[in-house]
Design an enzyme around this catalytic site. Sequence first.
Site, PDB file in Angstrom:
ATOM      1  N   ASP A 118       0.910  -1.188  -0.122  1.00  0.00           N
ATOM      2  CA  ASP A 118      -0.261  -0.057   0.147  1.00  0.00           C
ATOM      3  C   ASP A 118       0.836   1.534   0.181  1.00  0.00           C
ATOM      4  O   ASP A 118       0.570   2.334   0.257  1.00  0.00           O
ATOM      5  CB  ASP A 118      -1.118  -0.038   1.365  1.00  0.00           C
ATOM      6  CG  ASP A 118      -0.087  -0.137   2.426  1.00  0.00           C
ATOM      7  OD1 ASP A 118       0.977  -0.448   2.568  1.00  0.00           O
ATOM      8  OD2 ASP A 118      -0.938  -0.066   3.436  1.00  0.00           O
ATOM      9  N   GLU A 169       9.328  -2.241  14.275  1.00  0.00           N
ATOM     10  CA  GLU A 169      10.490  -1.772  13.459  1.00  0.00           C
ATOM     11  C   GLU A 169      11.731  -1.736  14.693  1.00  0.00           C
ATOM     12  O   GLU A 169      12.665  -2.165  14.341  1.00  0.00           O
ATOM     13  CB  GLU A 169      10.377  -0.420  13.016  1.00  0.00           C
ATOM     14  CG  GLU A 169       9.225  -0.506  11.949  1.00  0.00           C
ATOM     15  CD  GLU A 169       7.777  -0.287  12.409  1.00  0.00           C
ATOM     16  OE1 GLU A 169       7.024  -0.007  11.433  1.00  0.00           O
ATOM     17  OE2 GLU A 169       7.655  -0.371  13.418  1.00  0.00           O
TER      18      GLU A 169
END
Length: 331
Positions: A195, A281
């Site tokens: 996306d 992350e």
Amino acid sequence: MKSVLFSRFFILLPWILIVILMLDVDTRRPAAPLTPRPYSRYAARGGTRLPLRRGGPESGPGRGAEKRNQSGPQPQPKPQPQPEPPLPTIYAITPTYSRPVQKAELTRLANTFRQVAQLHWILVEDAAARSELVSRFLARAGLPSTHLHVPTPRRYKRPGLPRATEQRNAGLAWLRQRHQHQRAQPGVLFFADDDNTYSLELFEEMRTTRKVSVWPVGLVGGRRYERPLVEDGRVVGWYTGWRADRPFAIDMAGFAVSLQVILSNPKAVFKRHGSQPGMQESDFLKQITTVEELEPKANNCTKVLVWHTRTEKANLANEPKYHLDTVKIEV
């Protein structure tokens, strides 16, 4: 008696004169030309003639000149051009799942990837089996690719929990298995969600990654962009709209990792247990690097080359509950 001698003398005199003339003409003929001797470095010096060597390789014509030329400075051979190092392969791991805009998202991403040299696409479906839609799509995409699938457990599909964890870990496992029995070629790993929108310049930036490289991401965190703060070529902080206290306050699209680092840290994966929302992350990067080791890209993190665009949710309010069209069309 005298008269007889004189008479005989006068008779022989013409013949004597003829013989003298003939001898004189013969002695004036030009001498036969002498055959020139070939030059030899053994020729006489100072007027003394030395014997010539016959039959050796140095007795041929022009050999002396060749020897004289060899005694002077010789031209240096041109250096051979060094072979160019192989172009590092970019491995792009893309998690995907079934939804109305899935094929549209993958089409946009494939159109970008086709223009990137030496890229291998690892497409991982969130499903118990490969779908026909994605299989057909990859078969026509014309890209070096690997098609994987792994379902997300139902208990992890609640809102607020990290997504695509199992799919990213499946891509990491495939990479490690692929290179476990062979010497790894230069490569870079990048998590390319379907996306996002990517500039081609981004792939050239990440290809020189030595360990972990970073850059800004646009339209993320409730801001126009987020980025690492850089001073003197080093990351010293984060410009972000959410939780700046994170060890690595960066989006999944904002970093790349050297393939050698991935292989050297076989236990580095995305965590489910103990990982807070929005911390995937940081939890991953803490296993392989430090903030001080990060390599700023994109003009010291001042250029946005990737955008978290997120396709607008499709409006299907008028879609019938049951398929009414006589033709089955894949969207």
